[in-house]
Structure formats: C-alpha cells, structure tokens
Design a protein around this motif. Structure first.
Motif, short mmCIF file in Angstrom:
data_model
loop_
_atom_site.label_atom_id
_atom_site.label_comp_id
_atom_site.label_asym_id
_atom_site.label_seq_id
_atom_site.Cartn_x
_atom_site.Cartn_y
_atom_site.Cartn_z
N LEU A 28 0.84 -1.18 0.00
CA LEU A 28 0.00 0.00 0.00
C LEU A 28 0.87 1.24 0.00
CD1 LEU A 28 -2.87 1.26 0.25
CD2 LEU A 28 -2.55 1.17 2.74
N GLU A 29 0.69 2.08 -1.00
CA GLU A 29 1.35 3.39 -1.07
C GLU A 29 0.26 4.45 -1.19
OE1 GLU A 29 4.33 3.70 -4.06
OE2 GLU A 29 5.66 2.20 -3.12
N LYS A 30 0.03 5.17 -0.11
CA LYS A 30 -1.02 6.18 -0.04
C LYS A 30 -2.36 5.56 -0.38
CE LYS A 30 2.12 10.04 -0.82
NZ LYS A 30 2.46 11.22 -1.64
N THR A 31 -2.90 5.82 -1.56
CA THR A 31 -4.21 5.27 -1.93
C THR A 31 -4.11 4.28 -3.09
OG1 THR A 31 -4.69 7.12 -3.42
CG2 THR A 31 -5.39 7.35 -1.13
N SER A 32 -2.93 3.68 -3.24
CA SER A 32 -2.74 2.73 -4.34
C SER A 32 -2.13 1.44 -3.82
CB SER A 32 -1.81 3.31 -5.42
OG SER A 32 -2.40 4.44 -6.02
N LEU A 33 -2.54 0.33 -4.40
CA LEU A 33 -1.89 -0.96 -4.19
C LEU A 33 -0.87 -1.14 -5.30
CD1 LEU A 33 -5.06 -3.03 -3.29
CD2 LEU A 33 -3.18 -2.48 -1.74
N VAL A 34 0.38 -1.33 -4.93
CA VAL A 34 1.47 -1.42 -5.90
C VAL A 34 2.18 -2.76 -5.75
CG1 VAL A 34 1.77 1.09 -5.91
CG2 VAL A 34 3.13 -0.31 -4.35
N ASP A 35 3.00 -3.09 -6.74
CA ASP A 35 3.77 -4.33 -6.76
C ASP A 35 2.87 -5.56 -6.62
OD1 ASP A 35 6.08 -2.79 -6.88
OD2 ASP A 35 6.31 -2.76 -4.70
N TRP A 36 1.71 -5.52 -7.27
CA TRP A 36 0.78 -6.65 -7.17
C TRP A 36 1.42 -7.91 -7.73
CZ3 TRP A 36 -4.19 -6.76 -5.07
CH2 TRP A 36 -4.90 -7.96 -5.26
N GLN A 37 1.37 -9.00 -6.96
CA GLN A 37 1.94 -10.28 -7.38
C GLN A 37 0.92 -11.39 -7.16
OE1 GLN A 37 5.48 -11.03 -5.10
NE2 GLN A 37 6.45 -9.08 -5.63
N ASP A 38 0.60 -12.13 -8.20
CA ASP A 38 -0.18 -13.36 -8.04
C ASP A 38 0.78 -14.45 -7.59
OD1 ASP A 38 -2.54 -12.17 -8.80
OD2 ASP A 38 -2.52 -12.95 -10.84
N LEU A 39 0.64 -14.90 -6.35
CA LEU A 39 1.57 -15.90 -5.81
C LEU A 39 1.20 -17.31 -6.22
CD1 LEU A 39 2.00 -14.49 -2.19
CD2 LEU A 39 3.52 -14.19 -4.16
N LEU A 40 -0.09 -17.61 -6.31
CA LEU A 40 -0.53 -18.92 -6.76
C LEU A 40 -1.90 -18.79 -7.41
CD1 LEU A 40 -0.07 -21.98 -6.95
CD2 LEU A 40 -1.26 -22.22 -4.76
N VAL A 41 -1.94 -19.04 -8.71
CA VAL A 41 -3.21 -19.17 -9.43
C VAL A 41 -3.56 -20.65 -9.35
CG1 VAL A 41 -4.44 -18.85 -11.61
CG2 VAL A 41 -2.60 -17.26 -10.96
#
Length: 372
Positions: free
Chosen positions: A126-139
């Motif tokens: 979480l950076e201020k009002t954004s979710l960053v560095d989104w990673q799908d760890l397991l589909v």
C-alpha cells in the motif's frame, strides 16, 4: 468391537456438537454497537492496518480504507480484474503481524479465465491510496464453469507460512481428488513457494501445496498463536456446517462424509462417519451458512477469552462458541439477529473491540457495554 466403539463415540460426539444455543435480544447483548460505515457493497474481508485504519474488500472488485478517526472511506487503485459473479470476486484480505517490516498485504480473489475462474492468492503493498507491486503468488488449479465455492480465507502461522482455503467449486469429486487444489486448504511460504515439510511434497499424484483436503466450501480460517492450532469453518449442504481443527495431511471427508442432506430431497449426502476421516468439533443442523472466523483473545470482552466467533449468512447473526478443555462445545450464543443482515467479515483491534462487516454494506463496531 473396535469399530462399534468408534461408532458409539462418533454418535456421542455429534450429540455434543449440536448443543442447544441461546439467542441474545437487543436488550441483553453484552456490548455497545455503533455503525461506522455504510454503502460499501458486500464487505467480504477486512483487517486493521493500524489503530486508525481498516482495509476492507468489496466482493465486486474494489478495496477501500476506512479512517476510524472520521469514518471516511477512500477507495484504492491498483487492483486486478476479478471474476465478480455469484460467489466470486475480490475475497479475503489479511495482514501479517510483522507487516511494518515488509509492507506486504495478502489477498485472495477469483481470477477470470475466459468463462471460468480460479481462486488466486496474491500480495501487494500500500502506497497512499494505491496498491502497488501486485503479485499473483498462486493461481490455483480450481477452474470451474460454476460460480460457487471459491472459498477463500487466509491465515498466518508464526513460522513464516500462510494457509488459504479453496472450496470444491461446486464439483464434489474435487475435494477427494488431490491432483487439483479445489476442496483443500493450502500451505505456502509467504513468497508463494512450497514449504519442504508440506505433507505431500514429492508425491507425483498430489499437489505439493495441499495441507488438508475433503472440504466443501471453507469460509472461515484462523490460526491461534496461543495454541498453534488452525481452526476452520465450512458450509455443509442442507445442514451440516462444520467447525474443524485442521491437521497436517488429514482428510475431512467431503463428499464421502457429511452431516447434511441433498438440496432437492431428504437424502443424506454420503455417510455420517467413516474411519480414517476427521470428525468435526462442532456441526450446525440446520445450517447457519458460516462466514469469517476468529478465536477471541482480546481484552475488551474478558469473558469471551478463547471463544470462537463466526458470522452467519443465512441465519444472520454473530455466533459465539465456547469449548471445554477437551474441545467439546459447551455453550453457544447468537447475537445481532435484530440487524437482519448477513454477517460476512470480522476483525479485532488492539484493544479487543470487534468489527463486523455485512452484505448490506455496513461496518459495525462492538465494544463493552459496561464502558459506555
């Protein structure tokens, strides 16, 4: 003779598991209740980031921050596309105890794939009002054309692992088929890798991520650090919701074993007991349709220490269960029925106050009535 003794023991356990409950009217509820947010959609999961903010998920695919100082909501950017159909969408959110050191927030959601969807574990910062560095760890391998039984809750242990649950996706045989992830509780390292001591690592016929199996639709999962126990609650069919203690590599029976019946007949689903398959510690007949699950360790409600709390969707209440030292349920209370709302998510702050999210889009705060 040994088998008959086992049957008598199992039948006795079910009698204990279906103990009578007490409903609490608005007049005798042991807490003060205040509505702190509205118009949020289905509040599927929520976690306190700190003493001032709740991060919550909306099943339709949005996430927001609720500022507890002024009860204002800020919607976040940076979320992926989700399969928001029927029971699918943006599901759980969990924040590990050491969040301040690394900043990772964990999510589960139904990831779209043409006309199907898969329960997916992801993380972001979480950076201020954004979710960053989104990673799908397991589909996960849990595709289905049916938009039901995605699970999915997350829990952390104290050794760097996480657990998350997946339903059978409406295809019952999945729960006993260990070549896919559906109908299972999975255990991973927090970076998405597989722990070497998972029970089926090295077996070419079983997914390495599986920790337990034979689950129908687990909608509550909680790791109790005080006892190192993993608790789970899942939907039965028509009757037979279950609270389980989850153990490594164990089979919880669905659909071979169930305490419920078919939706369109009075026929029993499977059998009630079978040697080699785990017995629940409590069943609900009729079903309450359970949701989130916590084991209460807070200070605000000192009399509730060690009790399990779960939301109820169908019967629309907050459910509180007390167990004895032998893990037999000895008392059940039902609260918040006067709200007439489906209780979907639960959270507890550092002082022990309880937060309740509902499908009607509200978040409530419960605090000790004697303090007001």
């Amino acid at each position: 003779m040994r088998f008959m003794r086992w049957i008598r023991s199992a039948v006795s356990a079910v009698v204990l598991m279906t103990l009578a409950y007490q409903s609490a009217s608005a007049a005798d509820q042991p807490f003060h209740i205040e509505k702190i947010a509205s118009q949020l959609g289905v509040v599927w999961g929520m976690e306190l980031i700190d003493s001032k903010r709740i991060l919550f998920t909306q099943r339709s695919g949005k996430a927001g921050l609720l500022d507890l100082r002024n009860n204002q909501v800020t919607w976040l950017s940076g979320l992926p596309e989700v399969h928001a159909h029927n029971q699918g969408g943006l599901l759980d959110v969990k924040i590990p105890a050491d969040y301040a050191t690394h900043g990772w927030i964990y999510f589960t959601y139904s990831k779209p794939d043409l006309l199907q969807a898969q329960t997916t574990l992801a993380r972001a910062r979480l950076e201020k009002t954004s979710l960053v560095d989104w990673q799908d760890l397991l589909v996960t391998d849990s595709k289905s054309f049916r938009n039901i039984h995605f699970g999915s809750r997350i829990a952390f242990d104290d050794e760097g692992h996480l657990f998350f649950s997946i339903g059978d996706r409406g295809e019952r045989a999945n729960a006993q088929d260990l070549s896919n992830h559906a109908g299972s509780i999975l255990r991973l390292n927090r970076d998405g890798s597989v722990p070497e001591d998972n029970p089926f690592v090295g077996d070419p016929n079983v997914r390495d991520e599986i920790w337990s199996f034979g689950h129908r639709n687990p909608q509550g999962l909680y790791y109790d650090s005080a006892t190192s126990q993993l608790w789970e609650i899942e939907h039965g069919p028509r009757g037979g919701d279950e609270i389980n203690l989850i153990e490594k590599g164990k089979n919880y029976g669905w659909p071979i074993v169930s305490q419920g019946k078919e939706y369109f007949s009075n026929t029993q689903v499977g059998v009630k007991h079978k040697p080699g398959m785990q017995e629940p510690v409590k069943i609900y007949v009729p079903s309450i349709a359970p949701s989130d699950l916590i084991l209460y360790r807070g200070q605000e409600f000192s009399a509730w220490q060690g009790d399990l709390l779960t939301g109820a969707l169908k019967l629309q209440h907050l459910n509180r269960i007390r167990f004895n030292d032998s893990l037999q349920p000895i008392r059940e209370r039902r609260y918040l029925q006067d709200l007439n709302e489906r209780i979907r998510s639960l959270a507890v702050d550092a002082s022990g106050r309880i937060y309740v999210g509902t499908d009607a889009g509200h978040i409530y705060r419960l605090s000790n009535a004697n303090l007001h």
